[in-house]
Write a protein that holds these residues in place. Structure first.
Motif, mmCIF file in Angstrom:
data_model
loop_
_atom_site.group_PDB
_atom_site.id
_atom_site.type_symbol
_atom_site.label_atom_id
_atom_site.label_comp_id
_atom_site.label_asym_id
_atom_site.label_seq_id
_atom_site.Cartn_x
_atom_site.Cartn_y
_atom_site.Cartn_z
ATOM 1 N N GLU A 109 -3.015 29.359 -12.034
ATOM 2 C CA GLU A 109 -1.574 29.607 -12.099
ATOM 3 C C GLU A 109 -0.912 29.452 -10.737
ATOM 4 O O GLU A 109 -1.534 29.722 -9.703
ATOM 5 C CB GLU A 109 -1.347 31.046 -12.612
ATOM 6 C CG GLU A 109 0.105 31.347 -12.875
ATOM 7 C CD GLU A 109 0.330 32.787 -13.336
ATOM 8 O OE1 GLU A 109 -0.636 33.528 -13.562
ATOM 9 O OE2 GLU A 109 1.513 33.154 -13.451
ATOM 10 N N ARG A 356 -7.610 38.708 -14.513
ATOM 11 C CA ARG A 356 -8.316 37.436 -14.457
ATOM 12 C C ARG A 356 -9.835 37.612 -14.453
ATOM 13 O O ARG A 356 -10.574 36.629 -14.534
ATOM 14 C CB ARG A 356 -7.856 36.647 -13.234
ATOM 15 C CG ARG A 356 -6.400 36.236 -13.301
ATOM 16 C CD ARG A 356 -6.162 35.160 -14.349
ATOM 17 N NE ARG A 356 -6.865 33.958 -13.995
ATOM 18 C CZ ARG A 356 -6.402 33.046 -13.144
ATOM 19 N NH1 ARG A 356 -5.205 33.204 -12.620
ATOM 20 N NH2 ARG A 356 -7.113 31.992 -12.846
ATOM 21 N N HIS A 357 -10.294 38.859 -14.360
ATOM 22 C CA HIS A 357 -11.749 39.090 -14.372
ATOM 23 C C HIS A 357 -12.211 39.174 -15.816
ATOM 24 O O HIS A 357 -12.158 40.210 -16.450
ATOM 25 C CB HIS A 357 -12.087 40.316 -13.520
ATOM 26 C CG HIS A 357 -11.854 40.036 -12.078
ATOM 27 N ND1 HIS A 357 -12.783 39.364 -11.312
ATOM 28 C CD2 HIS A 357 -10.771 40.218 -11.290
ATOM 29 C CE1 HIS A 357 -12.289 39.172 -10.098
ATOM 30 N NE2 HIS A 357 -11.068 39.683 -10.064
ATOM 31 N N ARG A 358 -12.657 38.028 -16.311
ATOM 32 C CA ARG A 358 -12.810 37.836 -17.751
ATOM 33 C C ARG A 358 -13.960 38.568 -18.400
ATOM 34 O O ARG A 358 -13.994 38.719 -19.602
ATOM 35 C CB ARG A 358 -12.948 36.328 -18.036
ATOM 36 C CG ARG A 358 -11.704 35.558 -17.741
ATOM 37 C CD ARG A 358 -11.993 34.109 -17.568
ATOM 38 N NE ARG A 358 -12.721 33.873 -16.324
ATOM 39 C CZ ARG A 358 -13.096 32.676 -15.891
ATOM 40 N NH1 ARG A 358 -12.832 31.620 -16.616
ATOM 41 N NH2 ARG A 358 -13.735 32.532 -14.755
ATOM 42 N N GLU A 430 -20.682 42.587 -13.062
ATOM 43 C CA GLU A 430 -19.293 42.173 -12.876
ATOM 44 C C GLU A 430 -18.667 42.935 -11.699
ATOM 45 O O GLU A 430 -17.866 42.394 -10.948
ATOM 46 C CB GLU A 430 -18.508 42.384 -14.179
ATOM 47 C CG GLU A 430 -16.998 42.186 -14.097
ATOM 48 C CD GLU A 430 -16.537 40.732 -13.914
ATOM 49 O OE1 GLU A 430 -17.376 39.871 -13.614
ATOM 50 O OE2 GLU A 430 -15.323 40.488 -14.042
ATOM 51 N N HIS A 433 -19.377 41.196 -8.507
ATOM 52 C CA HIS A 433 -18.553 40.003 -8.331
ATOM 53 C C HIS A 433 -17.109 40.399 -7.979
ATOM 54 O O HIS A 433 -16.497 39.837 -7.065
ATOM 55 C CB HIS A 433 -18.588 39.177 -9.619
ATOM 56 C CG HIS A 433 -17.758 37.943 -9.542
ATOM 57 N ND1 HIS A 433 -18.065 36.904 -8.701
ATOM 58 C CD2 HIS A 433 -16.610 37.583 -10.157
ATOM 59 C CE1 HIS A 433 -17.148 35.958 -8.816
ATOM 60 N NE2 HIS A 433 -16.255 36.346 -9.685
ATOM 61 N N ARG A 438 -12.553 41.025 -4.276
ATOM 62 C CA ARG A 438 -11.364 41.867 -4.076
ATOM 63 C C ARG A 438 -11.468 42.844 -2.907
ATOM 64 O O ARG A 438 -10.488 43.518 -2.576
ATOM 65 C CB ARG A 438 -11.035 42.612 -5.374
ATOM 66 C CG ARG A 438 -10.826 41.700 -6.573
ATOM 67 C CD ARG A 438 -9.776 40.632 -6.332
ATOM 68 N NE ARG A 438 -9.541 39.825 -7.535
ATOM 69 C CZ ARG A 438 -8.647 38.855 -7.610
ATOM 70 N NH1 ARG A 438 -7.899 38.552 -6.554
ATOM 71 N NH2 ARG A 438 -8.496 38.161 -8.721
HETATM 72 C C1 LIG Z 1 -8.070 35.427 -2.663
HETATM 73 C C2 LIG Z 1 -7.840 34.950 -4.063
HETATM 74 C C3 LIG Z 1 -6.794 34.085 -4.340
HETATM 75 C C4 LIG Z 1 -6.556 33.622 -5.646
HETATM 76 N N1 LIG Z 1 -5.524 32.771 -5.895
HETATM 77 C C5 LIG Z 1 -5.284 32.327 -7.148
HETATM 78 C C6 LIG Z 1 -4.208 31.440 -7.430
HETATM 79 O O1 LIG Z 1 -3.453 31.033 -6.556
HETATM 80 N N2 LIG Z 1 -4.013 31.049 -8.718
HETATM 81 C C7 LIG Z 1 -4.840 31.469 -9.709
HETATM 82 O O2 LIG Z 1 -4.637 31.078 -10.852
HETATM 83 N N3 LIG Z 1 -5.863 32.323 -9.483
HETATM 84 C C8 LIG Z 1 -6.117 32.763 -8.232
HETATM 85 N N4 LIG Z 1 -7.162 33.635 -8.002
HETATM 86 C C9 LIG Z 1 -7.965 34.123 -9.144
HETATM 87 C C10 LIG Z 1 -9.312 33.420 -9.231
HETATM 88 O O3 LIG Z 1 -9.128 32.048 -9.390
HETATM 89 C C11 LIG Z 1 -10.143 33.964 -10.399
HETATM 90 O O4 LIG Z 1 -9.541 33.662 -11.629
HETATM 91 C C12 LIG Z 1 -10.354 35.451 -10.359
HETATM 92 O O5 LIG Z 1 -10.699 35.868 -9.074
HETATM 93 C C13 LIG Z 1 -11.480 35.865 -11.330
HETATM 94 O O6 LIG Z 1 -12.727 35.528 -10.771
HETATM 95 P P1 LIG Z 1 -13.793 34.584 -11.410
HETATM 96 O O7 LIG Z 1 -13.161 33.520 -12.222
HETATM 97 O O8 LIG Z 1 -14.731 34.143 -10.331
HETATM 98 O O9 LIG Z 1 -14.693 35.507 -12.281
HETATM 99 P P2 LIG Z 1 -14.604 36.476 -13.570
HETATM 100 O O10 LIG Z 1 -13.627 36.026 -14.576
HETATM 101 O O11 LIG Z 1 -14.519 37.860 -13.034
HETATM 102 O O12 LIG Z 1 -16.039 36.230 -14.171
HETATM 103 C C14 LIG Z 1 -17.240 36.689 -13.503
HETATM 104 C C15 LIG Z 1 -18.243 35.562 -13.413
HETATM 105 O O13 LIG Z 1 -18.522 35.074 -14.727
HETATM 106 C C16 LIG Z 1 -18.712 33.664 -14.701
HETATM 107 N N5 LIG Z 1 -17.710 33.028 -15.561
HETATM 108 C C17 LIG Z 1 -16.742 33.661 -16.279
HETATM 109 N N6 LIG Z 1 -16.083 32.787 -17.034
HETATM 110 C C18 LIG Z 1 -16.610 31.573 -16.773
HETATM 111 C C19 LIG Z 1 -16.338 30.250 -17.239
HETATM 112 N N7 LIG Z 1 -15.390 29.987 -18.131
HETATM 113 N N8 LIG Z 1 -17.091 29.243 -16.761
HETATM 114 C C20 LIG Z 1 -18.062 29.468 -15.847
HETATM 115 N N9 LIG Z 1 -18.374 30.698 -15.384
HETATM 116 C C21 LIG Z 1 -17.656 31.722 -15.836
HETATM 117 C C22 LIG Z 1 -18.600 33.242 -13.240
HETATM 118 O O14 LIG Z 1 -19.884 33.263 -12.655
HETATM 119 C C23 LIG Z 1 -17.767 34.324 -12.636
HETATM 120 O O15 LIG Z 1 -17.986 34.464 -11.281
HETATM 121 C C24 LIG Z 1 -7.405 34.082 -6.702
HETATM 122 C C25 LIG Z 1 -8.462 34.960 -6.412
HETATM 123 C C26 LIG Z 1 -8.681 35.399 -5.109
HETATM 124 C C27 LIG Z 1 -9.816 36.358 -4.854
#
Ligand SMILES: Cc1cc2nc3c(=O)[nH]c(=O)nc-3n(C[C@H](O)[C@H](O)[C@H](O)COP(=O)(O)OP(=O)(O)OC[C@H]3O[C@@H](n4cnc5c(N)ncnc54)[C@H](O)[C@@H]3O)c2cc1C
Length: 484
Positions: A109, A356-358, A430, A433, A438
């Motif tokens: 986003e 966003r932490h799915r 989780e 991670h 964070r």
């Molecule tokens: C400093 C910072 C800046 C950010 N800036 C933006 C931004 O500008 N725009 C934006 O949209 N988001 C942004 N984000 C959000 C980021 O992109 C992630 O969506 C969010 O941090 C959730 O983390 P994650 O996707 O690693 O893991 P989670 O959703 O917490 O999932 C945990 C783990 O499960 C696994 N996993 C989960 N789902 C999948 C999948 N579909 N495929 C593969 N593996 C999966 C991965 O190993 C992942 O590490 C930012 C995050 C941070 C920390």
């Protein structure tokens, strides 16, 4: 061994260009053939390559077989082999939340942290129907005017104090980002956003159904638009898009069933972070999972055995299981055998990141004004809290007026600073991670504060399980401290 690249997603404009160049009129370039070919793998002995060729050449037959397998036999996972990408533009931040709560999808986003907001906002149909359009528009425009004022003042303040950073490569952009990060607390949840969504067909069907059941018209409209885009392209793998009776059943009867319950605390006194439940003795539960795996014991026997271990032995086991990890390694799955449940009060800005932490489980309450709002410390430092508080007061006034008719739609007028309460469950894998991202130095301050409080709470209950939980930037120092 033979491995083939049987498909990959790319830009729809390229597909259209290729179709045009090839003079391809047929509408049968579809991801459904991959689902159909893979569905046949379980019963057809031929090579997958051959199954794919047949599926491509006989698209109608593939569609029939998909319907029979996915909807007839209920083998829905076959639909996961078909994948879509969508550009979603001009949805409000409030509606975006409803889309991005889906777990089996990927989102990126526009960041209000990195992009300057230009005052674009949605005027929701429901607000118009309730007769608040003029007041709503007036207030949101005023919030946006305050955004610009705060941004200018923050820029001046931050540039003044970070002259050394500004001189570095990209330093100016970094400092501007800090100003945007804080100024955006004042803009409303009606602010427009844009994001990319990538999703498989099975998950998309669920998203269409749930959005179709949303109380926000924006989401119902989005559901229709998404369906329009895929219905002719993939008619055999996306079918059940109407909300079911189960989807539509609300909580009214449940409220009656529970009858009279205990007194709820005053909203304003609810702490920001509270660990409200966790697996009983998480350190031992995780150790039992490790023991049952390495010694091939039943989990029940392992639990019994671990009860007799002293703290020193458990510590040694954790040190061994966490040794040799790099900052980007996920901890082993043993850590999924313990959960922690938190009650958290957080701002909309904070929640936008948290959601966003799915892998986590969320139950979210609506945004409201009784929980107060989050004032960014820099706004206090530049002495603009009076202006900030003033606009919050005006926001609360209009919110209450609209909420008297519809608390749900009144949320549109609330700002990124307003709060909601959530119930959040994460397993310890989780949590690792989550803390890594964070608690990191790049994490936004609001969610970092929440993460710090969460870690402080869980550390009491599970000191050994979380021994290596830290932000990415602290990983090396922590590794040296623990492993030498
Ligand atoms: C400093 C910072 C800046 C950010 N800036 C933006 C931004 O500008 N725009 C934006 O949209 N988001 C942004 N984000 C959000 C980021 O992109 C992630 O969506 C969010 O941090 C959730 O983390 P994650 O996707 O690693 O893991 P989670 O959703 O917490 O999932 C945990 C783990 O499960 C696994 N996993 C989960 N789902 C999948 C999948 N579909 N495929 C593969 N593996 C999966 C991965 O190993 C992942 O590490 C930012 C995050 C941070 C920390």
């Amino acid at each position: 061994m033979k491995v083939l690249l049987s498909g990959y997603n790319f830009d729809a404009d390229i597909i259209n260009e290729l179709k045009k160049k090839a003079g391809w009129e047929k509408d049968n370039v579809t991801p459904e053939t991959l689902s159909a070919a893979y569905a046949r793998i379980s019963r057809d002995p031929r090579d997958i390559e051959e199954l794919r060729k047949e599926a491509r050449e006989e698209v109608d037959k593939s569609r029939k077989s998909n319907e029979a397998i996915i909807f007839g036999l209920g083998h829905s996972s076959v639909a996961e082999h078909a994948y879509f990408n969508f550009d979603i533009i001009g949805l409000s931040r409030l509606a975006v939340e409803q889309v991005q709560k889906f777990r089996m999808a990927s989102f990126t986003e526009k960041s209000q942290r990195y992009i300057t907001l230009e005052g674009d906002f949605v005027i929701p149909e429901e607000i118009k129907e309730l007769g608040f359009e003029k007041e709503f528009t007036g207030l949101v425009k005023e919030q946006n005017r305050v955004y610009k004022k705060l941004y200018d003042a923050l820029i001046e303040y931050l540039f003044d104090r970070n002259s050394d950073i500004i001189k570095k490569k990209n330093g100016k952009r970094t400092v501007e980002g800090w100003a945007k990060e804080d100024a955006r607390y004042v803009v409303s949840l009606a602010t427009e956003s844009q994001f990319g969504m990538s999703v498989n067909a099975r998950s998309l069907e669920n998203i269409l159904r749930q959005l179709g059941n949303s109380e926000l018209k924006e989401c119902r409209d989005l559901s229709k638009k998404l369906y329009e885009l895929v219905k002719d392209l993939s008619p055999s793998i996306i079918k059940y898009i109407e909300p079911t009776l189960y989807d539509r059943t609300g909580n009214a009867e449940l409220i009656d069933l529970f009858g009279k319950t205990g007194k709820s605390p005053k909203r304003a006194s609810i702490p920001e972070v509270r660990l409200v439940d966790h697996t009983s003795d998480p350190d031992r539960a995780i150790t039992a999972a490790i023991l049952s795996d390495v010694k091939k014991m039943s989990y029940k026997d392992a639990v019994k055995e671990v009860r007799s271990y002293d703290g020193d032995k458990i510590r040694k086991i954790f040190i061994q299981v966490l040794r040799n990890r790099m900052s980007y390694d996920s901890v082993k799955r043993y850590f999924e055998f313990a959960d922690a449940v938190f009650e958290i009060v957080l701002s909309a800005t904070n929640y936008a990141q948290m959601k966003r932490h799915r892998i986590a489980s969320f139950i979210t309450e609506n945004y409201e004004t009784e929980l107060g709002f989050t004032l960014p410390p820099n706004i206090d430092r530049i002495g603009m809290n009076a202006e900030f508080n003033e606009i919050m007061k005006k926001t609360e006034k209009l919110y209450k007026k609209i909420a008297a008719s519809s608390p749900l739609h009144a949320q549109y007028v609330l700002t990124n600073a307003h709060r909601r309460k959530i119930l959040l469950k994460m397993n310890f894998r989780e949590l690792y991670h989550f803390f890594s991202l964070r608690l990191d130095e790049h994490a936004q301050w609001d969610i970092r504060n929440t993460a710090e409080k969460m870690l402080a709470e869980i550390r009491h209950a599970a000191p050994l399980s979380v021994m290596m939980c830290c932000g990415k930037n602290d990983f090396t120092a922590r590794t040296e401290e623990i492993f030498g």
